[in-house]
Design a protein around this motif. Sequence first.
Motif: not given
Length: 189
Positions: A117-141
Motif C-alpha cells: 500500500k502507498e500512503l499519500k498524505i495531502n491536505g489539511p493536517l487533521t485530515t493527514c492524521v486521520a489518513t495515517v491513523k486509518a492505515a495504522l488501524h487497517e494494519i492492526e486489524a
Amino acid sequence: MDTTPLPHTTFHAPAVLLSGPVDHDMYRQFRRQLDAAAERTVVVVELSTLGGDPEVARMMGEDIRFNSEIAPERRFAFLGKAAIYSAGTTFMSFFARNNRYLTRGTRLMIHERKLSKELKINGPLTTCVATVKAALHEIEASIAIQNEGFAHLIKGSRVTMDEVLARAPSNWYIEAEEARGLGLIEAVL
C-alpha cells in the motif's frame, strides 16, 4: 463430536474437490459442491493450493464452522494434497484438528499476511492524521485477524503462538509427517 480417526477409505471419493488459487471462483465451486453434499454424514474437502486471498479462505472456513455447528451429527474433514500454502492453511485451520489429514509429502506453508500500500498524505493536517491513523488501524486489524487464524491452527497441537509468530515472517514450510508430529493434523495418508 466424533473424534475417532477416519479410515483411509473415507477419502476415496471426496465430496468437495478444490485446486488452484483461493479466490472467488474457488469459493463458488466450494459452495456448489458443499451444498450438493448436504446428505452426506462425512464430508471430505480435498484441497491443493499455492495460496490466494485470505479473506476468501476465511469465508470458506466460516461455512465449515457454521455447518459443523448447525449439524453436529455430520463430520467435516480436510484432506490436503501436495501443497497447502498460505490461504490454504488458513482454510484448514477451521477444521477440528482431529479432522485434518494430509497426503504423504504434502507441505503446509504458514506466513504473515502481506500488505502492499502507498500512503499519500495531502491536505489539511487533521485530515493527514486521520489518513495515517486509518492505515495504522487497517494494519492492526489485519494482524489481529492473522493471529486469530494462527490460534485456530495451533489449538490442540504442540506448537506455541510464540513459535508461529517467530517463524511466520520468513515463510514456515512444514512437511506432512512433521505436521503430524507437531499435532497440527490427525494423520498422513
